[in-house]
Scaffold this motif. Sequence first.
Motif: not given
Length: 305
Positions: A10-11, A74-77, A183-185
């Motif tokens: 989990r990110i 999670g990426f945004m945070g 890898a999220v974007a």
Amino acid sequence: MDHEYRSGYRIAPRRVSFDWDDTPLHWIPDEPTATHVINVLHLLLPAGERWFVKVFKEALPLVGDGELLKDVKGFMGQEATHSVQHAHVLEHLARQDVDTRPYTRQVDFLFDVLLGDRPPLGMPVSDREWLRFRLSVIAAVEQFTAVLGNWVLQAEGLDRAAPDPVMLDLLRWHGAEEVEHRAVAFDMYEHCGGSDPARYARRVLGMAVTAPTLFYLWGRGSAYLHRHDPELRGRQRRYSLREHNKAVAKGLLPTWRELGGAVPRYLRRSYHPSREGSLRHAVAYLATSPAARTAAGAIGRAAAS
């Protein structure tokens, strides 16, 4: 695909903080060029990462995959936290008589106007297509941040140069999180980017716009910081490729091959960013990072109270 990817990991953002009181302007001793080339990060990232979050927020309704949605949030945070912490470095530079506002206003214009909510100059592009293009740009930028993050985690030349430990921790904490969410974007773009061949063509276009723009902004930012450095006092007030390459040879900056090689890898149809760097190495650094450990301890104390 990297076996580490999508294994239930989990990110999540880490609410870190850094004390800049004792950090010198030339935080790599006697290396103004390496210092300022890396400092361009602080000029670009506050506005850039705020823009990432804004674009992703616009695209959230398009995400139909629950696991991806968790990763995106999670990426945004993490990106929001990065933006705040690099903005604090700009305040630190201002206290050392380096006014970055003339440069950062141009960066703000890039993200707020040229890449804003509507296509610039009345371009006849639909809202959906404009969103997809901006997502492709973010995916391309994240290819470079993953490469840079992996580099800074392994940059033994920086350790040998005895840099300011707070700045080094900021860079490695940020670099580790870039590898963590590398890898999220890309996955967000692939999920929201429509069907091939248009999706792949737009991925190529996103990189074709991003790579030269980033290299241009980095060169201009390095030159700006050299010109406005009050400690140079007439010596080495110009950024030069010769001095840059000297810093590369010392291991203080990534090689041109490392940076340039990120592009052809990304353009392979079968490519996935989970192949960049190592999640295991990134998490290992985050377990030892002074700022990340302090943040984790604060969360633990709050939960126990």
